[in-house]
Structures are given as C-alpha cells and as structure tokens.
Scaffold this active site. Structure first.
Site, PDB file in Angstrom:
ATOM      1  CE1 TYR A 121      44.725  19.687  21.857  1.00  0.00           C
ATOM      2  CE2 TYR A 121      46.771  19.623  20.606  1.00  0.00           C
ATOM      3  CZ  TYR A 121      45.755  20.347  21.211  1.00  0.00           C
ATOM      4  OH  TYR A 121      45.766  21.722  21.169  1.00  0.00           O
ATOM      5  CE1 TYR A 498      42.306  23.975  19.336  1.00  0.00           C
ATOM      6  CE2 TYR A 498      41.811  23.202  17.122  1.00  0.00           C
ATOM      7  CZ  TYR A 498      42.727  23.473  18.109  1.00  0.00           C
ATOM      8  OH  TYR A 498      44.060  23.239  17.889  1.00  0.00           O
ATOM      9  NE  ARG A 499      44.112  18.838  17.736  1.00  0.00           N
ATOM     10  CZ  ARG A 499      45.246  19.148  17.116  1.00  0.00           C
ATOM     11  NH1 ARG A 499      45.573  20.413  16.922  1.00  0.00           N
ATOM     12  NH2 ARG A 499      46.047  18.214  16.686  1.00  0.00           N
TER      13      ARG A 499
END
Lengths: 553, 117
Positions: A121, A498-499
């Site tokens: 991420y 969601y992310r």
C-alpha cells in the site's frame, strides 16, 4: 567519506556482481531534489534545523542512506514518485506538537507513519514527493494492559509482535488480533481499517476504543469518554457524548493519532482451527452462500478466510517448481499443486472457540453446512501438522503474529506485491463475479490471480495481491494498468475499494462520485477546517488541502 | 536503475519468533539486546530453517536448498548484513534506524555473519 554502504557497493561492483545502489534523492551538492512543493530550500533547511532542536540531531534524517528506508520498497513507479525529503522521529506527544508547530510556521507538509510496514500500500513513503515523514516508531509504549476488562492502550510504534510478546511474557491471558504478516503496527493497521483473523478481526469495529489525537494546530484531543478525566469506562465504551469522531481519523489526514485503546480477546478455554478444501474453481459461490448464515449467527465467530489456490500454495512452494513459463500458472500445474499440497482450488479456514462442549455442539452445524458443497474435505490441526499454510493460519486465528504469508512474494524472484481490496457482501453470486473479473483481468495482464476473501461479519474483503518483479519496468507498468483496470471494473460493477496503494488514492477516491462528488467535497471541507495550512499528509485517501490540490491525479 | 543484484548476499527479513533471551519488554527501554536476541526479534520468522519462513523459501530458489538458511550461509559478512538491512534486498524491505539502531545493527551483523563460522 567512504561509508559502509559505498564500500560494499564499490567492492561488489569491482567483483562484477552488478550491485546498483538505490535511488538518490539528493543532488551531489547536498541539495534535496525532492523538496516539498512550494517550499524553498532555505525555508526547508530552516524547518529541519528547528525540528532537530525539538527531537535531537539523531532523529532527523535527511541523508540518502537513511532515507532509503522511507521509500516504497514495493513501488511500481520509480521511487522518486513518492520519495520524502526527510524524516523526523519524535518520542513524545510534546515533540509531535513541536514538529507540527514548525510545519505550520514553515508550510512544510508531513506524512505520518507508525511502523511503516504496510507493504503493498506504499510502506513508509508519502503520497506527495518531498513530504517529510513523521515517523512515530519511537513512540512505542504499551501504556496499559487491563486484564480485567480485556484491553490495552498503546502508542503507534507498537508492533503486533511487540504487544504479543509483552502479553505472553507478563503472563496475560489476553489475545491480540494481528494482520498477516505480523510486523505491522497495532495502531497503523487499525487506522487503515485493516483486518485480522480472530473473532475481533475487524480491527476498527471490534477493537478501537478511545484515541488521543494531536490536531494540526497542536491541540491534543482525547476522544469518546476520554473527554472527561478519570473515566473508568474510557476503554470499554467507545462513544462518549455527542458526535463520535474517531472514524474521522482513520484513512485520513485530519490529525496525528498518538494513542489508541485496543480491546483484546480473553483466551478461550478451547480452540480448534479447521480447514475445508474445495476442488471446484467456482466453489467460492456455494461456499460464500453457506458461510453467510453461519457468520450472521456467529456460529463461525472469527474473521475466516476463503483462500484461492495460488495464495495457498505460495507460502509453501515457489512458482518455478511447478511452472517456468511466462504468465499465470496453467491448469496442468494447478492440478499438480492441488495434488502435491493436498489443497483445493478454494480453501476455507475457520476456528472454534470456547469450552469443549460448545465446540462439540457447533462443529456439526458447520460441517453439515459446508459438507453440502461438491468435493468438500475437512481437516483438523492434527491432519495438517507440518503444512505451512495451515500452521500459519492456525496461529493467525489465535492472534499469534508470524511472517509466513510474506511468502506470497517468494513465489517469484525479487518480487513485490500490491493490494487491491474491493468489498462485497457475503453473497455467492457477487463473490463469484468479483473473483471471475479479478482472475480474468489478472490472467489477461500476464499475472497469477492472488486472492482471498476475508469474511468479516456481514461483508468480505476481497484481497487481491498480485506478485510482480521489482526489476522489470515493463512488468511494473503492466501491473499499474491492471490495478487501474480492476478499480474501474469494481466501480462499474458497484464494488467499493476499502484501501489502496499511494498510486491509486486519487483514482479510488474519484470512484466515490455520487451526487457530484459530495463525499469528496465533505472530506475536503473537514480538511480545510481542521488543517487550513495543509500540513498533514497531503493526498492521503485522495484528500488534498487547497494548497496542494493541483497534485491530485 | 533500481535493481540490486548481490549474488552472495542473504535475504534478511523482519520477524517474530520467541527467543528465550529477549528482554522483558522491548517498549520499556530495556537493556541492550544481544545480536542473537536481535536476530530472534527481527529476522528469525523469515530466515529460520523449515517451512513457513519466506526468506528461507526464497533463498532456496535463489541459491539452492543447501544455501537457504541465513545463519548457515558461510559467505555472509557484517557489511553485507548492514547493507541489506539498511537498503533492503530483493523482496526484503529495508529497516530504518528508528527500528534497528546503528549500534543494534552492528551487533546483529556480527551475530549473523559469525553464526556459520
């Protein structure tokens, strides 16, 4: 000066081993290449001097060697796209306040990290190049463990491993819930709304209870019942009085969270992990429909997982042991993987918790429900002793941190991975459609489908983490295009993500577009209200302060 | 260029794994950790022998089964360990000075490099 790094570089290159150093972010004259947008070198250097006075020289990092650790090691773009200009590591809330004051006065943006281990991420790297990383790793106190009411209060630098070991050493009977891999931060993962695998696996929903936040203006706020000194229920009742604000500080750039109450699980009297395998590639549909009522009724109490073959295999074997060609593993090799490892195309992991009588009563309900699915095979811990995949899942479902799942990047040489995480109801046809689309798009782009569904309660996180070569720019560009296509496809089919990774924050935020981007406009208004100088994490989750709005893509 | 090809170097991953000589509470300014304890805290979960250790799994592919276990690899030097920790190596990300201090890294490097001797 001949540093150790240059010595190793020089000697290795002399030996013809082709060692190449990482990207430099500083020019030869010592000037940072990646200054924050709109900040001159003199103002930047003045700001750094002031920060050194707050935290000490040893905890301001502005040299290439130390900044390497603040790059995204799993970057798809050249690391300069997210290279920081410096990093500063406070130890106390007062030091955080001091740094924020300097940032306000000099207009220097900061990017907050806790442990910086959310690889896939962006890791510790900032969204906007030149941003100074506010590294909270040194704030690593376990402030309280309350055995009676089953919670802990921790600072952002505490990793899952730290908290787990602390509890075991002190004889605590409390379990944590950890992400996989276990090197992540308790606070950072919770603030990114990550998930784990015990009954408290939905971290923000099930664990978070009370925050301490330093706002951009330096104000320290305790949320919930923390607004009243001495509250005995501060870490057992999360709401307090008036608006519940804690969610504002998740996946956002509205404040610096310096402390969180984390509710923990009492060790149950008994624990039985289990695995059910399914040979059919489309078994995710009946499996998901069978799980839904069991989850709603909490007969399956934990955040269980439905894991696809490649993810399952990659923690135990390498791709070239089964297939050395280009592109995804072909069906013939998939069949060999299933046979050799004794796993299915889909593999469901859950656990029973409680007394022997409770578990004895629950197990037949689960077995009968999942046993209706074609080819279902049931396994206990005894059946799977020595199997890497089962053993790490069994640890995760009892909150024991480990690194086995990082083996998914050992699948191919010199690999990295990136996360794409659409959510879906616990609904078989929708899960099947999402799986087919992610698989087909991954295969068309030349990648294996790396996926699992984490079944929280009423929803599933479909985690897609394709592995890619770190040393192949063409493959990295293909991967970027794949993730963009997956995000577009999810939005088209009404699945929210969601992310996401730094590179896709604007794109994902842009997909929440209903009513002329009303949600984004509200996020922006809150940002302007809480951080008018725009110093906190510009671009986080696609939220930009006015002064940096031109940086959005 | 971003590639790092260091044929003789190890993969060093961060990790868990309980070790008997870890300090009572790493968050409470304990006594300095030994190189062995630092290895147990940061490296063992990826690099110990056996299944479930991703560093070992990858090194078996890169260097062969007999050269897969970090502590058993005879060609590790302290400088290589220091380099890999601070810069990362292949799938292993770097570790910052806020995670492993320079002094700790020296002890860790000496321990890892000396283990196979």
């Amino acid at each position: 000066m001949l540093t150790r790094r240059r010595f190793v570089q020089a000697s290795t290159m002399a030996a013809g081993l082709g060692l190449v150093g990482p990207h430099a972010v500083w020019a030869a004259d010592g000037t940072p290449v990646a200054l924050p947008a709109g900040v001159t070198a003199s103002v930047f250097n003045e700001g750094l001097r002031a920060m050194r006075a707050v935290v000490g020289n040893a905890f301001v990092f502005a040299d290439t060697e130390n900044l390497i650790g603040y790059n995204d090691h799993f970057a798809m773009k050249p690391v300069e796209a997210h290279a920081p200009s410096a990093a500063v590591a406070p130890k106390t809330v007062a030091e955080v306040q001091g740094i924020l004051k300097i940032a306000r006065e000099h207009g220097i943006p900061l990017w907050t990290i806790s442990t910086g281990r959310n690889l896939g991420y962006g890791g510790p790297a900032p969204r906007m190049p030149g941003t100074i990383v506010l590294d909270l790793k040194r704030m690593n106190r376990i402030i309280e463990v309350n055995e009676r009411h089953a919670y802990a209060v921790v600072e952002p630098g505490v990793s899952y491993t730290d908290l787990y070991r602390h509890l075991r050493r002190t004889g605590s009977r409390l379990w944590i819930d950890c992400a996989a891999p276990g090197w992540g931060g308790v606070v950072g993962n919770l603030l990114d709304r990550g998930v784990g695998y015990t009954p408290l696996g939905e971290h923000f929903l099930m664990q978070q209870c009370g925050m301490q936040v330093v706002l951009a203006d330096g104000t320290v706020v305790d949320t919930g019942l923390g607004g009243q000194r001495g509250q005995s229920a501060r870490y057992t009742y999360r709401y307090g009085h008036g608006p519940w604000l804690d969610g504002l500080f998740t996946q956002s750039n509205y404040g610096v969270v310096t402390q969180v109450g984390v509710q923990l699980m009492p060790e149950p009297p008994g624990y039985r992990p289990y695995m059910v395998t399914f040979p059919d590639e489309d078994a995710i549909e009946p499996l998901t429909d069978a799980i839904r009522p069991l989850k709603l009724a909490q007969i399956i109490p934990n955040a269980a997982t439905s894991t696809e073959l490649i993810w399952e295999a990659a923690v135990a074997v390498r791709k070239d042991q089964y297939y050395s060609g280009d592109g995804p593993v072909p069906d013939s090799a998939r069949r060999r993987l299933m046979a050799d490892l004794g796993v299915g195309a889909w593999n469901f992991y859950g656990a029973l918790y409680g007394t022997e009588e409770m578990m004895d009563a629950t197990w037949p309900v689960i077995r009968d429900a999942l046993g209706t699915i074609k080819g279902a095979r049931f396994y206990t811990a005894e059946d799977r002793r020595g199997h890497a995949a089962f053993e790490y899942r069994a640890k995760l479902m009892r909150g024991e941190p480990n690194m086995t799942e990082f083996g998914t990047v050992a699948w191919i040489p010199n690999a990295a991975h990136v996360g794409f995480g659409p959510v879906v109801p616990v609904d078989g046809p929708l899960a099947l459609r999402q799986y087919h689309r992610a698989r087909d798009l991954s295969h068309a782009a030349g990648f294996d489908y790396f996926g699992e569904f984490i079944v929280g309660w009423r929803d599933m996180h479909h985690i897609v983490m394709p592995a890619f070569r770190r040393d192949d720019p063409e493959e990295q560009n293909r991967l970027l295009a794949l993730i963009e296509a997956l995000i577009d496809d999810a939005a088209t089919h009404h699945f929210g993500v969601y992310r996401t990774h730094l590179d896709f924050m604007d794109k994902v935020a842009g997909s929440f577009a209903w009513n002329d981007h009303a949600l984004a406009r509200l996020n922006g208004a809150i940002k302007e209200g809480l951080d008018p100088a725009g110093i906190l994490a510009p671009g986080k989750s696609g939220i930009w302060p006015a002064r940096y709005r031109q940086e959005a893509v | 260029m971003r590639r790092l090809v260091l044929l003789a170097a190890p993969l060093l991953c961060a990790a868990a794994a309980i070790a008997a000589d870890l300090p009572a509470d790493p968050a409470a300014a304990p006594a300095p950790m030994s190189g062995k304890a630092l290895y147990a805290h940061w490296c063992a979960a990826c690099h110990d022998p056996g299944a479930g250790h991703p560093g070992t799994l990858r090194m078996a592919g890169d260097y062969g089964e007999g050269m897969a276990v970090l502590l058993a690899k005879p060609d590790i030097t302290p400088d290589l360990v220091r380099y890999a920790v601070r810069n990362g190596f292949n799938m292993m990300p770097p570790f910052r000075a806020t995670e492993i201090t320079d002094e700790e890294l020296d002890r860790l490097a000496d321990y890892v490099a000396g283990a196979a001797r």
